[in-house]
Design a protein around this motif. Structure first.
Motif, short mmCIF file in Angstrom:
data_model
loop_
_atom_site.label_atom_id
_atom_site.label_comp_id
_atom_site.label_asym_id
_atom_site.label_seq_id
_atom_site.Cartn_x
_atom_site.Cartn_y
_atom_site.Cartn_z
N SER A 150 1.80 7.03 -9.02
CA SER A 150 2.99 7.11 -9.30
C SER A 150 3.77 6.53 -8.03
N ARG A 151 3.25 6.60 -6.96
CA ARG A 151 4.02 6.19 -5.71
C ARG A 151 3.85 4.44 -5.75
N ALA A 182 -4.71 13.67 -7.21
CA ALA A 182 -4.24 12.77 -6.39
C ALA A 182 -4.21 11.40 -6.61
N SER A 183 -4.92 10.70 -7.52
CA SER A 183 -4.89 9.55 -8.17
C SER A 183 -3.62 9.41 -8.81
N CYS A 219 1.45 18.42 -6.54
CA CYS A 219 1.06 18.66 -7.85
C CYS A 219 1.73 17.32 -8.61
N SER A 220 0.81 16.72 -9.55
CA SER A 220 1.22 15.29 -10.39
C SER A 220 2.29 15.81 -11.28
N ASP A 240 0.63 -1.22 0.17
CA ASP A 240 0.03 0.05 0.01
C ASP A 240 0.94 1.18 0.02
N ALA A 241 0.45 2.09 -0.81
CA ALA A 241 1.32 3.53 -1.01
C ALA A 241 1.07 4.59 0.00
N ASP A 242 1.77 5.37 0.45
CA ASP A 242 1.47 6.23 1.60
C ASP A 242 0.76 7.50 0.93
N PRO A 243 -0.54 7.46 1.33
CA PRO A 243 -1.38 8.64 0.63
C PRO A 243 -1.02 10.00 1.33
N LYS A 244 -0.24 10.54 2.36
CA LYS A 244 -0.01 11.55 2.94
C LYS A 244 0.50 12.55 1.67
#
Length: 90
Positions: free
Chosen positions: A77-78, A71-72, A39-40, A29-33
């Motif tokens: 990317s993460r 955000a998605s 900015c993507s 799971d990627a950290d959503p912080k």
């Protein structure tokens, strides 16, 4: 297909019920912080980047986009960075 650990178990159960082949990739799971403030395009993180709940506007590069889409992209990317075992700055 990139899946969270929560969804993965459910899909394995459903997969046993059907005869179609399916490939499931195990991704941590990627950290959503700060994904909603980042900015993507340029990676700038600032609380002011969120104009409101639905709109994202980067204070540094001027990128405009729906906040959820932006955000998605950051979460995606993460996840890709974790798949390739590179640091988040990859």
């Amino acid at each position: 297909m990139v899946l969270s650990s929560t969804i993965r178990g459910s899909l394995h159960s459903k997969h046993r019920m059907i005869s179609h082949p399916m490939v499931v990739v195990d991704v941590p799971d990627a950290d959503p912080k700060n994904t909603s403030r980042e900015c993507s395009v340029c990676g700038h993180i600032n609380k002011g980047n969120r104009k409101n709940q639905a709109e994202f506007h980067c204070q540094k590069c001027g990128h405009n986009e729906n906040a959820d889409i932006n955000a998605s992209k950051n979460m995606s990317s993460r996840g890709i960075c974790q798949l390739s075992r590179r640091p988040l700055s990859c």
